[in-house]
Design a protein around this motif. Sequence first.
Motif, PDB file in Angstrom:
ATOM      1  N   GLU A  53      51.548  48.064 -46.548  1.00 44.36           N
ATOM      2  CA  GLU A  53      52.572  48.006 -45.507  1.00 44.36           C
ATOM      3  C   GLU A  53      52.024  47.629 -44.135  1.00 44.36           C
ATOM      4  O   GLU A  53      52.756  47.103 -43.297  1.00 44.36           O
ATOM      5  CB  GLU A  53      53.288  49.366 -45.401  1.00 44.36           C
ATOM      6  CG  GLU A  53      54.105  49.752 -46.617  1.00 44.36           C
ATOM      7  CD  GLU A  53      55.321  48.869 -46.816  1.00 44.36           C
ATOM      8  OE1 GLU A  53      55.770  48.258 -45.825  1.00 44.36           O
ATOM      9  OE2 GLU A  53      55.812  48.784 -47.953  1.00 44.36           O
TER      10      GLU A  53
ATOM     11  N   GLY B   5      54.567  51.295 -36.732  1.00 34.33           N
ATOM     12  CA  GLY B   5      55.404  50.101 -36.743  1.00 34.33           C
ATOM     13  C   GLY B   5      56.542  50.190 -35.746  1.00 34.33           C
ATOM     14  O   GLY B   5      56.795  51.244 -35.145  1.00 34.33           O
ATOM     15  N   ILE B   6      57.242  49.085 -35.567  1.00 27.48           N
ATOM     16  CA  ILE B   6      58.367  49.034 -34.633  1.00 27.48           C
ATOM     17  C   ILE B   6      59.473  49.955 -35.136  1.00 27.48           C
ATOM     18  O   ILE B   6      59.951  49.831 -36.262  1.00 27.48           O
ATOM     19  CB  ILE B   6      58.899  47.592 -34.491  1.00 27.48           C
ATOM     20  CG1 ILE B   6      57.793  46.685 -33.941  1.00 27.48           C
ATOM     21  CG2 ILE B   6      60.119  47.556 -33.577  1.00 27.48           C
ATOM     22  CD1 ILE B   6      58.167  45.223 -33.911  1.00 27.48           C
ATOM     23  N   LYS B   7      59.862  50.897 -34.285  1.00 30.34           N
ATOM     24  CA  LYS B   7      60.883  51.902 -34.610  1.00 30.34           C
ATOM     25  C   LYS B   7      60.547  52.647 -35.905  1.00 30.34           C
ATOM     26  O   LYS B   7      61.436  53.071 -36.650  1.00 30.34           O
ATOM     27  CB  LYS B   7      62.259  51.248 -34.718  1.00 30.34           C
ATOM     28  CG  LYS B   7      62.751  50.659 -33.418  1.00 30.34           C
ATOM     29  CD  LYS B   7      64.149  50.070 -33.575  1.00 30.34           C
ATOM     30  CE  LYS B   7      64.643  49.496 -32.246  1.00 30.34           C
ATOM     31  NZ  LYS B   7      66.006  48.904 -32.382  1.00 30.34           N
ATOM     32  N   GLY B   8      59.242  52.766 -36.176  1.00 28.38           N
ATOM     33  CA  GLY B   8      58.807  53.523 -37.340  1.00 28.38           C
ATOM     34  C   GLY B   8      59.019  52.821 -38.669  1.00 28.38           C
ATOM     35  O   GLY B   8      58.979  53.455 -39.727  1.00 28.38           O
ATOM     36  N   SER B   9      59.213  51.494 -38.628  1.00 24.53           N
ATOM     37  CA  SER B   9      59.568  50.763 -39.849  1.00 24.53           C
ATOM     38  C   SER B   9      58.481  50.847 -40.920  1.00 24.53           C
ATOM     39  O   SER B   9      58.778  51.014 -42.111  1.00 24.53           O
ATOM     40  CB  SER B   9      59.845  49.296 -39.509  1.00 24.53           C
ATOM     41  OG  SER B   9      58.701  48.712 -38.883  1.00 24.53           O
ATOM     42  N   ARG B  10      57.213  50.739 -40.522  1.00 25.43           N
ATOM     43  CA  ARG B  10      56.133  50.718 -41.507  1.00 25.43           C
ATOM     44  C   ARG B  10      55.942  52.071 -42.171  1.00 25.43           C
ATOM     45  O   ARG B  10      55.874  52.177 -43.406  1.00 25.43           O
ATOM     46  CB  ARG B  10      54.829  50.257 -40.854  1.00 25.43           C
ATOM     47  CG  ARG B  10      54.844  48.788 -40.449  1.00 25.43           C
ATOM     48  CD  ARG B  10      53.578  48.404 -39.705  1.00 25.43           C
ATOM     49  NE  ARG B  10      53.498  46.968 -39.463  1.00 25.43           N
ATOM     50  CZ  ARG B  10      52.521  46.372 -38.772  1.00 25.43           C
ATOM     51  NH1 ARG B  10      51.536  47.102 -38.257  1.00 25.43           N
ATOM     52  NH2 ARG B  10      52.529  45.063 -38.612  1.00 25.43           N
TER      53      ARG B  10
ATOM     54  N   GLN C  82      58.008  54.519 -42.293  1.00 21.91           N
ATOM     55  CA  GLN C  82      59.220  54.947 -42.997  1.00 21.91           C
ATOM     56  C   GLN C  82      59.306  54.328 -44.387  1.00 21.91           C
ATOM     57  O   GLN C  82      59.816  54.945 -45.321  1.00 21.91           O
ATOM     58  CB  GLN C  82      60.469  54.587 -42.176  1.00 21.91           C
ATOM     59  CG  GLN C  82      60.728  55.508 -41.005  1.00 21.91           C
ATOM     60  CD  GLN C  82      60.853  56.969 -41.426  1.00 21.91           C
ATOM     61  OE1 GLN C  82      61.490  57.289 -42.428  1.00 21.91           O
ATOM     62  NE2 GLN C  82      60.239  57.860 -40.650  1.00 21.91           N
ATOM     63  N   ALA C  83      58.798  53.104 -44.532  1.00 16.10           N
ATOM     64  CA  ALA C  83      58.775  52.480 -45.860  1.00 16.10           C
ATOM     65  C   ALA C  83      57.896  53.287 -46.807  1.00 16.10           C
ATOM     66  O   ALA C  83      58.215  53.456 -47.992  1.00 16.10           O
ATOM     67  CB  ALA C  83      58.269  51.049 -45.742  1.00 16.10           C
TER      68      ALA C  83
ATOM     69  N   ARG D  27      59.687  56.606 -47.707  1.00 19.26           N
ATOM     70  CA  ARG D  27      60.712  56.400 -48.747  1.00 19.26           C
ATOM     71  C   ARG D  27      60.074  56.264 -50.128  1.00 19.26           C
ATOM     72  O   ARG D  27      60.586  56.804 -51.111  1.00 19.26           O
ATOM     73  CB  ARG D  27      61.538  55.155 -48.419  1.00 19.26           C
ATOM     74  CG  ARG D  27      62.537  55.344 -47.291  1.00 19.26           C
ATOM     75  CD  ARG D  27      63.520  54.195 -47.246  1.00 19.26           C
ATOM     76  NE  ARG D  27      62.854  52.929 -46.947  1.00 19.26           N
ATOM     77  CZ  ARG D  27      62.639  52.470 -45.722  1.00 19.26           C
ATOM     78  NH1 ARG D  27      63.020  53.177 -44.670  1.00 19.26           N
ATOM     79  NH2 ARG D  27      62.036  51.301 -45.532  1.00 19.26           N
TER      80      ARG D  27
END
Length: 505
Positions: free
Chosen positions: A223, A264-269, A271-272, A275
């Motif tokens: 990621e 990551g931006i807004k926790g994107s990395r 959070q993936a 999940r």
Amino acid sequence: MKAVAKETHTRGVNYELMEAMAQIAREKSVDKTILVETLEAGLLSAGRKRFGQTANIEVKFDEPSGRILMKLTRRVVEDAEDPAAEIDLEEAQQYESDARIGQDFVQELTLEDLGRNAIAAAKQVLVQRVREAERERIYEDYHDRVGEMVRGTVQQVDRGNIYVKLDRSEAILPPREQIARDRYHQGDHIKAYIIAVDKLARGPQIILSRTHPEFLRRLFESEVPEVAEKIIEIKGIAREPGSRAKVSVLSNDDKIDAVGACVGIKGSRVQAIVRELGGEKIDIVPWSQDAVVFVTRSLSPAKVLEAQIVEAEQKILVTVADDQLSLAIGKGGQNARLAAKLTGWKIDLISKSERDRQKDFERRSRIDIEDLEAAGPKLREKLIRAGIETVQDLLRAPMEEILAIQGIGEKTAERLIEEAKELQERRGRELAEEVARAAAAASQQASLEGAAGEQSSPVAEGTPAEEGALSGQDDAAPTEPKPEEAVEPEESGGDAREETRSDAS
């Protein structure tokens, strides 16, 4: 004399054998050469079971045409004594009219000539050899891939075991390597970490895991490009799978923020990854070579007021605000436990009020070396130069260290230690008496306040205004013990802290 081999019909038993071989080659991805060699060896074994172990049988598989050529060579004799190597002249002339004694008679064989039992044995040999070849192929393909993350499809879920299809191979995810929240069904896609390839396993050889700490590392590599490119280094991982994890990171490029890149931006990395792990919380901690700094960061989200290394006990004493103690400990001691695992240090958590009491007790318990009457001014100076500044230091010092100080013999050392013990015992009794007096005074004060609250005042029979004033005082009375009640969370927090110390260690 040689006989020309006839084409063996690919029907009946022969057809079944060819179909079985073709299907195995397709499904198991086994080298055709191995199949051919195994088939020839199996048919040779079947032929010798039928005609004798010394029979001169030749088996050849013609792959382009799919024909199986088998020949049995025997010597023509008047009366055969060894049917495996000899044939009667009369019997030979039934096949070849010009057969003569002493000639080699070559007889064509078909699969039917070998008998169904022999054919079944040949098929069993073929299947067994194919299984061995498949296991060898899987081992060769995957034993160098231990430590990799793989993607596959769930084939079956049986008794808690998840069987996963990986390209041309099958792997197993045992219950002990599964995250508690994982729920997979046939056909679902799944990611896992290869922890072992067992060549001797009876079932699938490839063992997978989703609970291994390194699985989390591989997810970050997939990621976060900076992690895959080694720009950001993951220094350590502490996990309680499915619940929480702490990851320490270090950037090898001063221009890149390690924590920010992983989040990551807004926790994107991150959070993936969360999940993928079924909601497992992940704390990303900046790594530091300084143990105090690293431990302080690892206890996030709690804010640390002070951290001190206790070399004698190989631990770090961490002080937090009273309202931060439960946060630092975490649910069931999890936060402190993961921080200890991540940093490799034993962490002792304590509230600020408790630490202040400890410091005050240490200050009041301190007895300076000057109080030793058995030591003159020069001897005291030598003790201080040797690092023995208090009576407590003297009692902790080994006898060899004390005797190493110039001017101190064995008798002097014993006299100093004896007086130091007396002084410490006396100071201990004094402190205990102070505590007892303070407790008695507090108890007496509480009794007086309780009695005053129960007494009925003559003014209560006065004017309504006076009664209202008194009732207002009575309403306010229960708020007075609040400072004492505020101590209770500290006590429960202290109990929790003691539990967490053992957990964290």
